[in-house]
Enzyme design. Structure first.
Site, mmCIF file in Angstrom:
data_model
loop_
_atom_site.group_PDB
_atom_site.id
_atom_site.type_symbol
_atom_site.label_atom_id
_atom_site.label_comp_id
_atom_site.label_asym_id
_atom_site.label_seq_id
_atom_site.Cartn_x
_atom_site.Cartn_y
_atom_site.Cartn_z
ATOM 1 N N ALA A 25 25.778 8.650 12.137
ATOM 2 C CA ALA A 25 24.642 7.529 11.455
ATOM 3 C C ALA A 25 24.570 7.436 9.982
ATOM 4 C CB ALA A 25 23.389 8.198 12.376
ATOM 5 N N GLY A 60 27.988 2.541 9.184
ATOM 6 C CA GLY A 60 28.765 1.593 10.056
ATOM 7 C C GLY A 60 28.510 1.463 11.460
ATOM 8 N N TYR A 98 45.189 7.997 17.835
ATOM 9 C CA TYR A 98 44.016 7.309 18.277
ATOM 10 C C TYR A 98 43.585 6.971 19.549
ATOM 11 C CZ TYR A 98 39.979 4.690 16.963
ATOM 12 O OH TYR A 98 38.334 3.532 17.097
#
Ligand SMILES: NC(=O)c1ccc[n+]([C@@H]2O[C@H](COP(=O)([O-])OP(=O)(O)OC[C@H]3O[C@@H](n4cnc5c(N)ncnc54)[C@H](OP(=O)(O)O)[C@@H]3O)[C@@H](O)[C@H]2O)c1
Length: 294
Positions: free
Chosen positions: A19, A22, A170
């Protein structure tokens, strides 16, 4: 902010990983502005404090707390979970948002490949430890359409027997996020926990910090056989617009009873890879994750 326009989250507690910037920071702002107590977790405490100030600039009475969390260390995850046990006896929303993308090969302090370790295994352990506080909670897993780049190799999840491919790693970690949702819904159903997975869109954030110009070209080539996804790479959303789907996923009653769903553009999307929704593979990944996290 439009998503929470007429939503009152007073009395609710939301935990958001990653947090400090972004999509996580934007989500924290929206949920705190709607009245929730938002707990911002990330590894850079100064960046978290800056995010807290930024939220309070818009809503001075916003209720926020900060927790140090480094997902590349199970010791840090356990310490954060212990802090959260005191801070939040009940959690209404857990947003597993933190992530890294296309990182050069490296390992977490527990020896996991860094993208799987950060994006999945750290969140797996955090969610497992928070279970006593999650009764009735909505768990939002930040996945990505990038999961279409690769299934996860359950025989070699940590890239010990293959040459490393940062794109496939990823993709595998984002597939793991969807599989985690599927098995969490099965295992925690009796607690009233409901997990959903989100693709936020292609959003201009610091997630791309490890990308080169060549990487972007390679991604466009990969997307070329799919006109919709290729077009999406040309549409870069602001973090505020990008955060809309995960904030909607965290707050809407429209998803009550929907089970395991993959969301984008504030709606259920059907084009999730079959391998990511496979119950048998989800159960196997859970067991592997339990073993790896000890
Ligand atoms: N942006 C996109 O286009 C896009 C598309 C699809 C999916 N997503 C997903 O959306 C999520 C959020 O991405 P974003 O675009 O907001 O990226 P971002 O701007 O880079 O933010 C990522 C957040 O995760 C934190 N983080 C990274 N490694 C961490 C660790 N080891 N421990 C704790 N926190 C850590 C970062 O903190 P630091 O600054 O300290 O690293 C930051 O707060 C990710 O899961 C990503 O895969 C994003």
């Amino acid at each position: 902010m439009e998503v929470v326009d007429s939503v009152d989250l007073t009395g609710r507690t939301c935990v958001i990983t990653g947090a400090s910037t972004g999509l996580g920071r934007e989500s924290a702002r929206a949920l705190a502005t709607a009245g929730a107590h938002v707990i911002l977790a990330a590894r850079n405490m100064q960046a978290l404090q800056d995010a807290q100030q930024w939220i309070m600039a818009g809503r001075p009475d916003a209720r926020t707390s900060l927790v140090a969390l480094d997902l590349t260390s199970l010791a840090s995850v356990r310490a954060a979970a212990a802090v959260l046990a005191d801070l939040a006896p009940t959690i209404d929303v857990l947003m597993n948002n933190a992530g890294v993308m296309f990182t050069p090969f490296s390992r977490t302090s527990d020896g996991f490949e860094i993208q799987l370790g950060t994006n999945h295994l750290g969140h797996f352990e955090l969610t497992r430890l928070l279970r006593p506080q999650l009764a009735g909670a909505r768990v939002v897993m930040l996945s990505s359409d990038g999961h279409h780049m690769s299934d996860i190799d359950l025989d070699d999840p940590n890239w010990e027997r293959r040459d490393y491919d940062k794109f496939a790693a990823y993709g595998a970690s984002k597939t793991a996020n969807v599989l985690h949702m599927v098995e969490l819904n099965r295992r925690y159903a009796d607690d009233g926990v409901h997990a959903v997975a989100v693709h936020p869109g292609v959003v201009g954030t610091s997630l791309a910090r490890h990308m080169t110009r060549e990487d972007f070209g390679a991604l466009q080539a990969m997307a070329a056989d799919n006109r919709d996804r290729g077009a999406m790479l040309d549409t870069i959303l602001t973090p505020e617009r990008g955060a809309a789907t995960q904030v909607w996923a965290a707050t809407t009653a429209e998803l009550d009873g929907a089970g395991s769903v993959y969301l984008a553009d504030c709606a259920i999307r059907s084009d999730v890879a079959a391998y990511a929704m496979d119950g048998g593979r989800a159960a196997r990944l859970w067991e592997i994750s339990e073993t790896l996290s000890g």
